[in-house]
Motif scaffolding. Structure first.
Motif, mmCIF file in Angstrom:
data_model
loop_
_atom_site.group_PDB
_atom_site.id
_atom_site.type_symbol
_atom_site.label_atom_id
_atom_site.label_comp_id
_atom_site.label_asym_id
_atom_site.label_seq_id
_atom_site.Cartn_x
_atom_site.Cartn_y
_atom_site.Cartn_z
ATOM 1 N N ASP A 192 0.848 -1.190 0.000
ATOM 2 C CA ASP A 192 0.000 0.000 0.000
ATOM 3 C C ASP A 192 0.889 1.248 0.000
ATOM 4 O OD1 ASP A 192 -1.793 2.021 0.380
ATOM 5 O OD2 ASP A 192 -2.689 1.203 2.214
ATOM 6 N N PRO A 193 0.808 2.100 -1.034
ATOM 7 C CA PRO A 193 1.661 3.294 -1.076
ATOM 8 C C PRO A 193 1.224 4.407 -0.132
ATOM 9 C CG PRO A 193 0.212 3.250 -2.975
ATOM 10 C CD PRO A 193 -0.015 1.963 -2.243
ATOM 11 N N PHE A 194 0.146 4.192 0.605
ATOM 12 C CA PHE A 194 -0.368 5.233 1.489
ATOM 13 C C PHE A 194 -0.224 4.857 2.967
ATOM 14 C CE2 PHE A 194 -2.629 5.634 -2.541
ATOM 15 C CZ PHE A 194 -2.312 6.955 -2.861
ATOM 16 N N VAL A 195 0.851 4.152 3.281
ATOM 17 C CA VAL A 195 1.158 3.805 4.672
ATOM 18 C C VAL A 195 2.163 4.822 5.212
ATOM 19 C CG1 VAL A 195 2.192 2.106 6.210
ATOM 20 C CG2 VAL A 195 0.712 1.360 4.336
ATOM 21 N N TYR A 196 1.813 5.462 6.315
ATOM 22 C CA TYR A 196 2.681 6.472 6.917
ATOM 23 C C TYR A 196 2.793 6.219 8.417
ATOM 24 C CZ TYR A 196 2.150 9.082 2.550
ATOM 25 O OH TYR A 196 2.157 9.453 1.238
ATOM 26 N N ASN A 197 3.889 6.704 8.983
ATOM 27 C CA ASN A 197 4.081 6.631 10.422
ATOM 28 C C ASN A 197 4.146 8.053 10.974
ATOM 29 O OD1 ASN A 197 4.380 5.464 12.902
ATOM 30 N ND2 ASN A 197 6.315 4.424 12.454
ATOM 31 N N ALA A 198 4.189 8.182 12.273
ATOM 32 C CA ALA A 198 4.232 9.497 12.905
ATOM 33 C C ALA A 198 5.533 10.219 12.562
ATOM 34 C CB ALA A 198 4.092 9.344 14.419
ATOM 35 N N PRO A 199 5.502 11.547 12.458
ATOM 36 C CA PRO A 199 6.728 12.308 12.193
ATOM 37 C C PRO A 199 7.809 12.017 13.231
ATOM 38 C CG PRO A 199 4.805 13.709 11.942
ATOM 39 C CD PRO A 199 4.317 12.409 12.523
ATOM 40 N N PHE A 200 9.057 11.975 12.765
ATOM 41 C CA PHE A 200 10.246 11.776 13.597
ATOM 42 C C PHE A 200 10.307 10.386 14.232
ATOM 43 C CE2 PHE A 200 9.164 16.346 13.812
ATOM 44 C CZ PHE A 200 10.265 16.846 13.117
ATOM 45 N N SER A 201 9.476 9.466 13.770
ATOM 46 C CA SER A 201 9.604 8.089 14.250
ATOM 47 C C SER A 201 10.850 7.472 13.611
ATOM 48 C CB SER A 201 8.361 7.273 13.883
ATOM 49 O OG SER A 201 8.132 7.297 12.486
ATOM 50 N N MET A 202 11.616 6.790 14.404
ATOM 51 C CA MET A 202 12.909 6.282 13.948
ATOM 52 C C MET A 202 12.825 4.786 13.643
ATOM 53 S SD MET A 202 14.569 9.062 13.981
ATOM 54 C CE MET A 202 16.235 8.455 13.667
ATOM 55 N N ASP A 203 12.433 4.440 12.434
ATOM 56 C CA ASP A 203 12.441 3.044 12.025
ATOM 57 C C ASP A 203 12.745 2.983 10.532
ATOM 58 O OD1 ASP A 203 9.727 2.296 10.405
ATOM 59 O OD2 ASP A 203 9.384 3.925 11.832
ATOM 60 N N LYS A 204 13.311 1.897 10.074
ATOM 61 C CA LYS A 204 13.749 1.772 8.687
ATOM 62 C C LYS A 204 12.608 1.473 7.724
ATOM 63 C CE LYS A 204 14.769 -3.194 9.029
ATOM 64 N NZ LYS A 204 15.818 -4.226 8.869
ATOM 65 N N PHE A 205 11.448 1.135 8.234
ATOM 66 C CA PHE A 205 10.332 0.748 7.364
ATOM 67 C C PHE A 205 9.637 1.959 6.729
ATOM 68 C CE2 PHE A 205 10.635 -2.361 10.869
ATOM 69 C CZ PHE A 205 11.007 -3.470 10.134
ATOM 70 N N HIS A 206 9.772 3.113 7.355
ATOM 71 C CA HIS A 206 9.065 4.303 6.886
ATOM 72 C C HIS A 206 10.076 5.397 6.528
ATOM 73 C CE1 HIS A 206 6.135 2.076 9.338
ATOM 74 N NE2 HIS A 206 5.228 2.565 8.504
ATOM 75 N N THR A 207 10.880 5.119 5.526
ATOM 76 C CA THR A 207 11.926 6.055 5.094
ATOM 77 C C THR A 207 11.918 6.207 3.568
ATOM 78 O OG1 THR A 207 13.519 4.221 5.070
ATOM 79 C CG2 THR A 207 13.433 5.581 7.061
ATOM 80 N N SER A 208 10.732 6.199 2.996
ATOM 81 C CA SER A 208 10.642 6.156 1.532
ATOM 82 C C SER A 208 10.593 7.532 0.878
ATOM 83 C CB SER A 208 9.398 5.363 1.117
ATOM 84 O OG SER A 208 9.401 5.109 -0.271
ATOM 85 N N PHE A 209 10.118 8.539 1.596
ATOM 86 C CA PHE A 209 9.823 9.834 0.980
ATOM 87 C C PHE A 209 10.764 10.933 1.466
ATOM 88 C CE2 PHE A 209 7.789 13.952 0.931
ATOM 89 C CZ PHE A 209 7.177 14.009 -0.305
ATOM 90 N N PRO A 210 11.416 11.669 0.551
ATOM 91 C CA PRO A 210 11.569 11.371 -0.883
ATOM 92 C C PRO A 210 12.779 10.470 -1.105
ATOM 93 C CG PRO A 210 12.523 13.499 -0.409
ATOM 94 C CD PRO A 210 11.976 12.981 0.898
ATOM 95 N N SER A 211 13.137 10.244 -2.364
ATOM 96 C CA SER A 211 14.280 9.381 -2.677
ATOM 97 C C SER A 211 15.587 10.141 -2.513
ATOM 98 C CB SER A 211 14.166 8.857 -4.110
ATOM 99 O OG SER A 211 15.373 8.221 -4.497
ATOM 100 N N GLY A 212 16.420 9.697 -1.571
ATOM 101 C CA GLY A 212 17.714 10.333 -1.360
ATOM 102 C C GLY A 212 18.682 10.075 -2.496
ATOM 103 N N HIS A 213 18.657 8.853 -3.053
ATOM 104 C CA HIS A 213 19.516 8.548 -4.200
ATOM 105 C C HIS A 213 19.215 9.488 -5.367
ATOM 106 C CE1 HIS A 213 20.706 4.903 -2.143
ATOM 107 N NE2 HIS A 213 21.453 4.518 -3.176
ATOM 108 N N MET A 214 17.928 9.680 -5.632
ATOM 109 C CA MET A 214 17.553 10.525 -6.765
ATOM 110 C C MET A 214 17.909 11.979 -6.501
ATOM 111 S SD MET A 214 16.501 10.030 -9.720
ATOM 112 C CE MET A 214 15.933 10.964 -11.140
ATOM 113 N N LEU A 215 17.735 12.433 -5.278
ATOM 114 C CA LEU A 215 18.109 13.798 -4.934
ATOM 115 C C LEU A 215 19.606 14.015 -5.135
ATOM 116 C CD1 LEU A 215 17.058 16.173 -2.241
ATOM 117 C CD2 LEU A 215 19.378 15.296 -2.014
ATOM 118 N N THR A 216 20.418 13.072 -4.674
ATOM 119 C CA THR A 216 21.873 13.205 -4.775
ATOM 120 C C THR A 216 22.326 13.280 -6.220
ATOM 121 O OG1 THR A 216 22.265 12.044 -2.688
ATOM 122 C CG2 THR A 216 24.071 12.082 -4.260
ATOM 123 N N VAL A 217 21.913 12.314 -7.029
ATOM 124 C CA VAL A 217 22.392 12.264 -8.406
ATOM 125 C C VAL A 217 21.833 13.422 -9.221
ATOM 126 C CG1 VAL A 217 20.575 10.749 -9.331
ATOM 127 C CG2 VAL A 217 22.889 10.684 -10.315
#
Length: 283
Positions: A181-206
């Protein structure tokens, strides 16, 4: 070894670009006006700003960061049109995120997996190494323009990354590798690896690096933007292929890197123009 070879090759290419770059900053016909005569006496030192790693450069990072963050308060009509295009496209992609994920999942092959593995590091390892290689090449070759461009690129990358990091800590979107589901979100500033999709850091860097190089070399060498942006697009595609990001994440990462870097270069050109006008007033 592949990374070292990439740095050496890119350094040689960038030094070659400098060989063919124009060094003149002004030109005038003998029949021009008195003001034009004054222009002809301007030197590169009067009309250009070239950075080195010193207090002035570090200060410019802070100034450009403040400029970038405050810029929306000074937007005009065309800026809101661009924002509408970016957000409208992101909204359309969000509606297609699941289908795009399934499309890539159905088309995994050994060839595409190998290709994606080769391209993916441009979004993290290769880009910073490229910027560092540019800087070393500029210092060793005593090429002030190349040294300056590497520092401008590094500054653009740093500022866009700072904005990206804050955005990612606030918008905690579920990664497609963990959720369908692309509309799954967690609370702001929650520290877990499952909710780190937005935005793409790789794409921003390149995209930040691609835009900086296009701004620096695109006018004299029109092929440069084609190459840099093609690499950026290919890198973003690998993030979809590996199910590390949704398509809308990649789009917004690219947009952030592009517009932040363009803004920094636009401000730099304005500062150079201001410097040139001040020099003219001294004649």
């Amino acid at each position: 070894m592949k990374i070292l070879q990439t740095i050496i090759l890119c350094g040689m290419l960038l030094v070659q670009l400098q060989t063919y770059a124009q060094t003149d900053t002004t030109s005038a016909h003998p029949t021009d006006s008195v003001a034009a005569t004054a222009e002809r006496t301007l030197t590169a030192a009067d009309t250009t700003i070239r950075y080195r790693i010193n207090g002035a450069y570090l200060g410019s990072i802070w100034s450009d960061l403040k400029y970038t963050v405050a810029r929306p308060a000074h937007w005009k009509g065309k800026d809101y049109v661009r924002l509408g295009i970016v957000l409208g496209t992101a909204g359309g992609l969000m509606g297609l995120d699941y289908e795009i994920k399934q499309l890539f999942a159905r088309n995994h092959t050994n060839f595409w997996t190998s290709t994606a593995n080769q391209l993916e590091p441009f979004g993290n390892a290769y880009s910073p190494y490229l910027v560092g290689g540019m800087y070393l090449a500029g210092v060793i070759a005593k090429d002030r323009k190349l040294e300056h461009i590497s520092l401008m690129t590094a500054k653009s990358l740093l500022i866009s990354t700072l904005i990206y990091t804050f955005t990612k800590s606030v918008v905690r979107r579920g990664r497609p590798s963990y959720y369908n589901d692309p509309f799954v979100y967690n609370a702001p500033f929650s520290m877990d690896k499952f909710h780190t999709s937005f935005p793409s850091g790789h794409m921003l860097t390149v995209t930040s690096v691609a835009t900086a190089l296009a701004e620096a070399y695109g006018e004299d060498h029109p092929w440069v933007p084609w190459v840099t942006y093609s690499i950026a697009i290919a890198t973003g595609t690998t993030r979809l292929y590996h199910e590390r990001h949704w398509a809308s994440d990649v789009w917004l990462g690219a947009s952030l890197g592009y517009f932040v870097t363009k803004g920094i270069y636009k401000r730099h050109k304005a500062l150079e123009k201001k410097k040139a006008l001040k020099a003219l007033q001294m004649y």
